[in-house]
Scaffold this motif. Structure first.
Motif, PDB file in Angstrom:
ATOM      1  N   GLY A 124      -7.912  -2.688   1.802  1.00 52.34           N
ATOM      2  CA  GLY A 124      -7.064  -2.076   0.792  1.00 52.34           C
ATOM      3  C   GLY A 124      -6.117  -1.044   1.344  1.00 52.34           C
ATOM      4  N   THR A 125      -6.159  -0.812   2.670  1.00 54.77           N
ATOM      5  CA  THR A 125      -5.239   0.161   3.261  1.00 54.77           C
ATOM      6  C   THR A 125      -3.828  -0.389   3.219  1.00 54.77           C
ATOM      7  OG1 THR A 125      -7.015   0.656   4.792  1.00 54.77           O
ATOM      8  CG2 THR A 125      -4.885   1.610   5.276  1.00 54.77           C
ATOM      9  N   LEU A 126      -2.896   0.509   2.887  1.00 54.47           N
ATOM     10  CA  LEU A 126      -1.493   0.108   2.816  1.00 54.47           C
ATOM     11  C   LEU A 126      -0.841   0.417   4.156  1.00 54.47           C
ATOM     12  CD1 LEU A 126       0.510  -0.968   0.699  1.00 54.47           C
ATOM     13  CD2 LEU A 126       1.107   1.371   0.209  1.00 54.47           C
ATOM     14  N   LEU A 127      -0.165  -0.584   4.731  1.00 52.30           N
ATOM     15  CA  LEU A 127       0.449  -0.413   6.042  1.00 52.30           C
ATOM     16  C   LEU A 127       1.934  -0.718   5.980  1.00 52.30           C
ATOM     17  CD1 LEU A 127      -2.068  -2.503   8.166  1.00 52.30           C
ATOM     18  CD2 LEU A 127      -1.978  -0.038   8.070  1.00 52.30           C
ATOM     19  N   TYR A 128       2.695   0.027   6.755  1.00 53.77           N
ATOM     20  CA  TYR A 128       4.117  -0.265   6.911  1.00 53.77           C
ATOM     21  C   TYR A 128       4.254  -0.959   8.260  1.00 53.77           C
ATOM     22  CZ  TYR A 128       9.164   0.551   6.767  1.00 53.77           C
ATOM     23  OH  TYR A 128      10.526   0.392   6.732  1.00 53.77           O
ATOM     24  N   VAL A 129       4.614  -2.244   8.254  1.00 52.49           N
ATOM     25  CA  VAL A 129       4.595  -3.037   9.489  1.00 52.49           C
ATOM     26  C   VAL A 129       5.912  -3.785   9.659  1.00 52.49           C
ATOM     27  CG1 VAL A 129       2.109  -3.401   9.512  1.00 52.49           C
ATOM     28  CG2 VAL A 129       3.561  -4.953   8.256  1.00 52.49           C
ATOM     29  N   LYS A 158      -0.435   7.168   3.485  1.00 48.47           N
ATOM     30  CA  LYS A 158      -1.493   7.887   2.785  1.00 48.47           C
ATOM     31  C   LYS A 158      -1.040   8.323   1.415  1.00 48.47           C
ATOM     32  CE  LYS A 158      -4.159  10.996   3.966  1.00 48.47           C
ATOM     33  NZ  LYS A 158      -4.578  12.335   4.382  1.00 48.47           N
ATOM     34  N   ASP A 159      -1.954   8.300   0.463  1.00 47.89           N
ATOM     35  CA  ASP A 159      -1.703   8.738  -0.920  1.00 47.89           C
ATOM     36  C   ASP A 159      -0.519   8.002  -1.522  1.00 47.89           C
ATOM     37  OD1 ASP A 159      -2.467  12.123   0.071  1.00 47.89           O
ATOM     38  OD2 ASP A 159      -3.769  10.511  -0.662  1.00 47.89           O
ATOM     39  N   GLY A 160       0.037   8.595  -2.565  1.00 49.33           N
ATOM     40  CA  GLY A 160       1.193   7.967  -3.182  1.00 49.33           C
ATOM     41  C   GLY A 160       0.786   6.778  -4.032  1.00 49.33           C
ATOM     42  N   TYR A 161       1.775   6.029  -4.485  1.00 45.19           N
ATOM     43  CA  TYR A 161       1.557   4.918  -5.390  1.00 45.19           C
ATOM     44  C   TYR A 161       2.430   3.758  -4.951  1.00 45.19           C
ATOM     45  CZ  TYR A 161       1.728   2.232  -9.717  1.00 45.19           C
ATOM     46  OH  TYR A 161       1.657   1.227 -10.636  1.00 45.19           O
ATOM     47  N   MET A 162       1.904   2.552  -5.046  1.00 44.00           N
ATOM     48  CA  MET A 162       2.648   1.379  -4.618  1.00 44.00           C
ATOM     49  C   MET A 162       2.874   0.454  -5.801  1.00 44.00           C
ATOM     50  SD  MET A 162       2.434  -2.046  -3.419  1.00 44.00           S
ATOM     51  CE  MET A 162       0.752  -2.424  -3.160  1.00 44.00           C
ATOM     52  N   PHE A 163       4.057  -0.079  -5.922  1.00 45.21           N
ATOM     53  CA  PHE A 163       4.295  -1.058  -6.978  1.00 45.21           C
ATOM     54  C   PHE A 163       5.086  -2.224  -6.399  1.00 45.21           C
ATOM     55  CE2 PHE A 163       8.728   0.088  -7.747  1.00 45.21           C
ATOM     56  CZ  PHE A 163       8.784   1.401  -7.326  1.00 45.21           C
ATOM     57  N   GLU A 164       5.085  -3.338  -7.129  1.00 47.97           N
ATOM     58  CA  GLU A 164       5.729  -4.538  -6.604  1.00 47.97           C
ATOM     59  C   GLU A 164       6.956  -4.879  -7.422  1.00 47.97           C
ATOM     60  OE1 GLU A 164       2.887  -7.649  -6.174  1.00 47.97           O
ATOM     61  OE2 GLU A 164       1.696  -6.493  -4.751  1.00 47.97           O
ATOM     62  N   THR A 165       8.000  -5.285  -6.721  1.00 46.57           N
ATOM     63  CA  THR A 165       9.238  -5.674  -7.399  1.00 46.57           C
ATOM     64  C   THR A 165       9.704  -6.990  -6.774  1.00 46.57           C
ATOM     65  OG1 THR A 165      10.718  -4.639  -5.806  1.00 46.57           O
ATOM     66  CG2 THR A 165       9.883  -3.254  -7.549  1.00 46.57           C
ATOM     67  N   SER A 166      10.897  -7.422  -7.137  1.00 47.92           N
ATOM     68  CA  SER A 166      11.433  -8.644  -6.531  1.00 47.92           C
ATOM     69  C   SER A 166      12.067  -8.297  -5.192  1.00 47.92           C
ATOM     70  CB  SER A 166      12.472  -9.260  -7.451  1.00 47.92           C
ATOM     71  OG  SER A 166      13.566  -8.382  -7.567  1.00 47.92           O
ATOM     72  N   THR A 167      12.276  -9.329  -4.367  1.00 47.99           N
ATOM     73  CA  THR A 167      12.879  -9.086  -3.058  1.00 47.99           C
ATOM     74  C   THR A 167      14.326  -8.613  -3.204  1.00 47.99           C
ATOM     75  OG1 THR A 167      13.379 -11.434  -2.997  1.00 47.99           O
ATOM     76  CG2 THR A 167      11.434 -10.700  -1.813  1.00 47.99           C
ATOM     77  N   GLY A 168      15.000  -9.052  -4.257  1.00 51.75           N
ATOM     78  CA  GLY A 168      16.390  -8.624  -4.465  1.00 51.75           C
ATOM     79  C   GLY A 168      16.493  -7.130  -4.691  1.00 51.75           C
ATOM     80  N   LEU A 169      15.590  -6.586  -5.492  1.00 53.90           N
ATOM     81  CA  LEU A 169      15.632  -5.143  -5.744  1.00 53.90           C
ATOM     82  C   LEU A 169      15.316  -4.381  -4.466  1.00 53.90           C
ATOM     83  CD1 LEU A 169      15.865  -2.754  -7.654  1.00 53.90           C
ATOM     84  CD2 LEU A 169      13.466  -2.991  -8.158  1.00 53.90           C
ATOM     85  N   ALA A 170      14.369  -4.891  -3.686  1.00 51.96           N
ATOM     86  CA  ALA A 170      14.020  -4.204  -2.439  1.00 51.96           C
ATOM     87  C   ALA A 170      15.230  -4.151  -1.512  1.00 51.96           C
ATOM     88  CB  ALA A 170      12.855  -4.926  -1.763  1.00 51.96           C
ATOM     89  N   ARG A 171      15.971  -5.256  -1.443  1.00 55.24           N
ATOM     90  CA  ARG A 171      17.165  -5.263  -0.584  1.00 55.24           C
ATOM     91  C   ARG A 171      18.204  -4.279  -1.104  1.00 55.24           C
ATOM     92  NH1 ARG A 171      16.667 -10.771  -0.007  1.00 55.24           N
ATOM     93  NH2 ARG A 171      17.968 -10.985  -1.851  1.00 55.24           N
TER      94      ARG A 171
ATOM     95  N   TRP B  11      -5.035 -11.661  -5.488  1.00 59.05           N
ATOM     96  CA  TRP B  11      -4.325 -10.445  -5.890  1.00 59.05           C
ATOM     97  C   TRP B  11      -5.111  -9.250  -5.402  1.00 59.05           C
ATOM     98  CZ3 TRP B  11      -5.379  -6.243  -9.172  1.00 59.05           C
ATOM     99  CH2 TRP B  11      -4.274  -5.410  -9.373  1.00 59.05           C
ATOM    100  N   ARG B  12      -4.455  -8.390  -4.694  1.00 58.84           N
ATOM    101  CA  ARG B  12      -5.157  -7.262  -4.107  1.00 58.84           C
ATOM    102  C   ARG B  12      -4.580  -5.957  -4.609  1.00 58.84           C
ATOM    103  NH1 ARG B  12      -6.872 -10.815  -0.413  1.00 58.84           N
ATOM    104  NH2 ARG B  12      -4.867 -11.865  -0.429  1.00 58.84           N
ATOM    105  N   MET B  13      -5.453  -4.970  -4.666  1.00 58.83           N
ATOM    106  CA  MET B  13      -5.002  -3.654  -5.042  1.00 58.83           C
ATOM    107  C   MET B  13      -5.203  -2.750  -3.840  1.00 58.83           C
ATOM    108  SD  MET B  13      -5.939  -1.835  -8.468  1.00 58.83           S
ATOM    109  CE  MET B  13      -4.616  -1.055  -9.264  1.00 58.83           C
ATOM    110  N   SER B  14      -4.210  -1.917  -3.555  1.00 58.87           N
ATOM    111  CA  SER B  14      -4.375  -1.037  -2.403  1.00 58.87           C
ATOM    112  C   SER B  14      -5.174   0.192  -2.811  1.00 58.87           C
ATOM    113  CB  SER B  14      -3.005  -0.621  -1.875  1.00 58.87           C
ATOM    114  OG  SER B  14      -2.305   0.075  -2.893  1.00 58.87           O
ATOM    115  N   VAL B  15      -5.730   0.845  -1.809  1.00 57.87           N
ATOM    116  CA  VAL B  15      -6.526   2.049  -2.052  1.00 57.87           C
ATOM    117  C   VAL B  15      -5.656   3.125  -2.682  1.00 57.87           C
ATOM    118  CG1 VAL B  15      -7.590   3.923  -0.790  1.00 57.87           C
ATOM    119  CG2 VAL B  15      -8.224   1.595  -0.278  1.00 57.87           C
TER     120      VAL B  15
END
Lengths: 241, 448
Positions: A124-129, A158-171, B11-15
Motif C-alpha cells: 500500500g506504499t505510494l511511490l513516485y517512480v 509520505k502522508d497526504g492524499y491520493m486520488f485518481e483522474t484520467s490521463t488527459g487531466l494528468a497531462r 483495486w488497491r488503496m494506498s496507505v
C-alpha cells in the motif's frame, strides 16, 4: 475517411478530434522529408492514418501524434508515474501503476542501493517512480532513480492524499507553463503535489481541509477552460473566508 | 512469462489514503467535501416502460425492473401474491464483482431490501390475488448494479421503490364461458393497474470509524474500504422502523444506534419527498403520452384536447370536425346549398378550414391543439347557435355540415369527456377537464 492531398490541408486536422480510419497526411508529395509518428498514428502505404481517437497534435517541424484521455494507463518509457506497492519479491517489488500489467521495481533501483540496504515497503506504499522499460508483452520495469543514478524526488511519498483522474487531466496538470488551476490554488494556499502520468495525483498540505479543497478543485477542473478554472478557484476562496 | 495480477486484488488503496480519510474524519471532514450527515445527490430517472427505474446516488448507479406473471401461490399463503427480489452485481460495476453466482454482499443487499418491503407490508400482497389458492400475481424486482460508488443498499432500495411505484400490471378478470377462465386484458385496451403500496420504507446506511465514535451517512466506495462497521436502518416517513441491518464490524453502543435511527428518520422523510416528486412527474408525463396516442382522432376533438375517445365516438367525429369547417359561414345563410358553395370556394383559398376537410378525408393531421384551443370556445358557442337553425340535408356534403344531437352541444361533449375519464387518471387530467368545462360554459353564455 478523406485523404488530404497537400501539407497545408493536413494542418487542418491538427488540434482537431480525429477518429480511427482518418487519413491525416498524404505522403505522395513529400518524397524527401522525414516525418516522426507518435502514439496513435500509423503509416498506411502512402498515407498516415489514425489508430486511436483523440486530438491530433504536431510539434514542429515534423512530429505528429494523437493525444487522448483514458482511465487506464498504457506505459511508455520515461514516463513518471505514481505506483502502489502490491507485493515484494526477492529481487523486485510488484507495483501497480494502473497499467494492464503490474510493474516491476528492482530492489536495487534506488540511489546508493545495495543488497544490504534494501528499503522495506509495506503493501500500500505510494511511490513516485519512472518507467524504464515498457513493452506490451512484458511487465513494465520501473526505477526510483533518474538516468544519472540520482534519487531526484523519486521514492515513497509520505502522508497526504491520493486520488485518481484520467490521463488527459494528468497531462494538463503537468503542462508548462503551469496549469491555471495549480497556479490559482498556489496563490492562496500552500500545498505539495505529485502528478503521475498514469492519472494518479498526490496532494499534501498542512491541514486536511486544504488537501480536500485542492483535490476537489483539481477533479472538477478537467473540462473547464483557463478562465473558468480561475473563476472557480476565486469562488472557492471566497467561500472559505 | 509476465506476472499477472490476481483478479480480486485489482483495486488497491494506498496507505496514505487510508490514513488521510481517518484523520480527516476526526475533524468532521469528508474527502468529497460533504458534512458527516449529508447525502450525495440523488437522481431518479425512469425508462419508457412501466416499472423501470434508474437511480444515481453520487457515483453509484443502480437500475431496477419490475415484471409480473401469474403463478400458483405458496401453499401456506393461498390469498397472497408473491414478491421476489433478484440482484445482479455486474462485473462492470466493481473489479471485485464476479459474474455468475451472487456473492455474499449481493445476497445481503437483496435480503435487506426484501425485508424492508415484505416485513413492513409496504406492498399489498392480498390485492395481487386473482383466484385464491390457484392463481396469484408474482412481482419480480430485478436490481442491476451498474456502478459501485459506495452505499449500494440505499440506491438499490430507492430504485426498487421507484420501479414498484410506477409499475402497472395488466387487468385480469375471471370470466369466459364457464366463468372459470382468466382473461388477461391487453394493456392497450384496458388500463393496467398500479400496485397498492401502503408506505415507502427508505433505507439509510451509516458507516462507523474509530471504534464506533465517528459515524457518517452514505459512505463512498473509498470510505467503505476504510470503515470499521456499517449499519442500515430502514425507516418510512411516518417514523416506523421497518428493518435494521448490522452485520459484523465494530461494536457500537445502543445510544449510538438510537441516534442513528433518529437521524435516519429525518433523512427518510427527505428522500421520500424526492421519490414522490419524481414519480409524480413521471406519471403526468405518462398520462400525457397515453393521450397523444391517437393523433388522427385528436384532430377532431375540439372541446377537450387531452381525453382519448372510444370507438363509438369516431363516426361522429367527421361531422364534428366539419362543424368547424362550417364555422365561418354560420349566420350568413339559413339553408344548406349556399353555405356549401361558399365553403367550397373558401376551401380553394386554402383557409384553415381546408385543413380540417383534409383531415376528415383521412390524410395526415396538420391540426395543432394549442392555438386552436383559444378558438374552440368561440367555435362551440357558434355551433350551439347553428344547431338550432340547421336543416339536415341528404347528400355527403350535408352530412359534413349536419349536427348530431349527441355530440354537438358543448355541454354534450363535456358529458362525453366526463364519461371517458377513467377513474385512475392523475390529478392533473381531472383539473384539465374541469378547467375546460368552465371555459366552455363561460364562452357559450357570452356568445349566446
Amino acid at each position: 475517411m478523406n485523404s488530404m492531398p497537400s501539407d497545408s490541408a493536413s494542418m487542418s486536422f491538427v488540434d482537431r478530434v480525429v477518429v480511427p480510419g482518418d487519413h491525416v497526411l498524404d505522403l505522395t508529395g513529400m518524397a524527401n522529408q522525414t516525418i516522426k509518428l507518435g502514439a496513435g498514428l500509423r503509416q498506411d502505404g502512402d498515407a498516415i492514418s489514425v489508430m486511436k481517437a483523440g486530438k491530433l497534435r504536431i510539434s514542429k517541424p515534423n512530429k505528429y501524434w494523437v493525444e487522448s484521455s483514458h482511465k487506464r494507463y498504457v506505459p511508455c518509457v520515461e514516463d513518471t508515474v505514481l505506483g502502489i506497492v502490491v507485493d515484494s519479491k526477492f529481487d523486485n517489488f510488484l507495483v501497480d501503476i494502473k497499467a494492464p500489467m503490474l510493474g516491476l521495481l528492482p530492489v536495487l533501483a534506488f540511489e546508493g542501493g545495495t543488497r544490504r540496504n534494501i528499503p522495506k515497503f509495506e503493501i500500500g506504499t505510494l511511490l513516485y517512480v519512472r518507467v524504464v522499460k515498457a513493452n506490451n508483452t512484458m511487465n513494465p520495469e520501473l526505477s526510483c532513480m533518474d538516468e544519472t543514478g540520482k534519487a531526484a524526488e523519486f521514492g515513497p511519498l509520505k502522508d497526504g492524499y491520493m486520488f485518481e483522474t484520467s490521463t488527459g487531466l494528468a497531462r494538463m496538470l503537468l503542462s508548462s507553463p503551469p496549469c491555471p488551476i495549480l497556479e490559482a490554488l498556489g496563490k492562496s494556499l500552500s500545498y505539495e503535489i505529485a502528478i503521475g502520468l498514469n492519472g494518479r495525483v498526490w496532494v499534501n498540505a498542512a491541514s486536511p481541509s486544504t488537501v480536500i479543497l485542492v483535490s476537489n478543485a483539481i477533479m472538477n477542473s478537467e473540462f473547464l477552460s483557463a478562465a473558468q478554472q480561475k473563476i472557480m478557484v476565486e469562488k472557492l476562496m471566497k467561500r472559505l473566508q | 512469462m509476465p506476472i499477472m495480477e490476481h483478479k480480486s486484488m485489482a483495486w488497491r488503496m494506498s496507505v496514505n489514503e487510508r490514513k488521510f480519510i481517518e484523520t480527516a474524519l476526526a475533524s468532521d471532514l469528508r474527502v468529497d467535501g460533504r458534512r458527516p450527515f449529508d447525502y450525495r445527490r440523488l437522481n431518479i430517472k425512469f425508462g419508457r416502460e412501466d416499472g423501470c427505474s434508474e437511480v444515481q446516488l453520487g457515483e453509484t448507479h443502480v437500475m431496477a425492473y419490475v415484471t409480473s406473471e401469474l403463478v400458483q401461490p405458496y401453499r401456506d399463503r393461498p390469498n397472497e401474491g408473491i414478491l421476489a427480489i433478484f440482484t445482479d452485481f455486474s462485473p462492470m460495476a466493481d473489479p471485485s464483482f464476479e459474474a455468475g453466482r451472487p456473492g455474499e454482499s449481493a445476497i445481503e443487499l437483496g435480503r435487506v431490501i426484501d425485508r424492508g418491503l415484505r416485513e413492513s407490508r409496504a406492498v399489498d400482497m392480498e390485492s395481487l390475488c386473482v383466484v385464491a389458492g390457484k392463481l396469484v400475481w408474482s412481482i419480480q424486482v430485478d436490481l442491476h448494479i451498474i456502478d459501485n460508488g459506495g452505499n449500494l443498499v440505499d440506491a438499490a432500495n430507492v430504485a426498487a421503490l421507484a420501479a414498484l411505484l410506477t409499475f402497472q400490471r395488466p387487468e385480469c378478470t375471471v370470466g369466459g364461458d364457464n366463468g372459470q377462465d382468466i382473461i388477461i386484458h391487453d394493456p392497450k385496451v384496458v388500463e393496467p393497474l398500479p400496485l397498492v403500496i401502503h408506505h415507502l420504507p427508505i433505507s439509510v446506511t451509516f458507516a462507523f470509524y474509530n471504534k464506533g465514535d465517528i459515524m457518517v451517512i452514505d459512505p463512498t466506495h473509498k470510505e467503505e474500504s476504510v470503515m470499521g462497521g456499517k449499519m442500515t436502518a430502514t425507516i418510512n416517513s411516518n417514523g416506523d422502523v421497518c428493518a435494521i441491518q448490522k452485520a459484523g464490524g465494530e461494536g457500537v453502543m445502543p445510544s449510538v444506534v438510537m441516534q442513528c435511527i433518529r437521524i435516519a428518520s429525518v433523512k427518510a422523510a427527505d428522500i421520500t419527498s424526492k421519490l414522490k416528486n419524481a414519480v409524480e412527474v413521471y406519471n403526468t408525463e405518462r398520462a400525457l403520452r397515453k393521450v397523444k396516442r391517437h393523433p388522427s382522432k385528436m384532430a377532431h376533438q375540439v372541446s377537450v384536447a387531452d381525453i382519448t375517445l372510444e370507438d363509438k365516438q369516431v363516426k361522429d367525429l367527421p361531422r364534428h370536425q366539419a362543424k368547424m369547417a362550417c364555422q365561418p359561414y354560420i349566420g350568413s345563410s339559413q339553408d344548406d346549398e349556399p353555405k356549401v358553395d361558399t365553403r367550397t370556394s373558401t376551401n380553394a383559398d386554402g383557409n384553415s378550414s381546408g385543413t380540417h376537410a383534409d383531415a376528415f378525408v383521412g390524410g395526415p393531421s396538420k391540426w395543432d391543439p394549442y392555438p386552436l384551443r383559444v378558438g374552440t370556445s368561440q367555435v362551440l358557442g357558434t355551433l350551439t347557435v347553428v344547431k338550432e337553425e340547421q336543416v339536415v340535408s341528404d347528400d355527403h356534403r350535408a352530412v359534413e355540415c349536419s349536427l348530431d344531437h349527441t355530440t354537438t352541444s358543448s355541454s354534450g361533449t363535456v358529458s362525453v369527456s366526463d364519461a371517458m375519464q377513467k377513474s385512475n387518471t392523475s390529478k392533473s387530467l381531472k383539473d384539465a377537464v374541469k378547467l375546460k368545462k368552465r371555459k366552455k360554459n363561460r364562452s357559450s353564455t357570452t356568445t349566446r
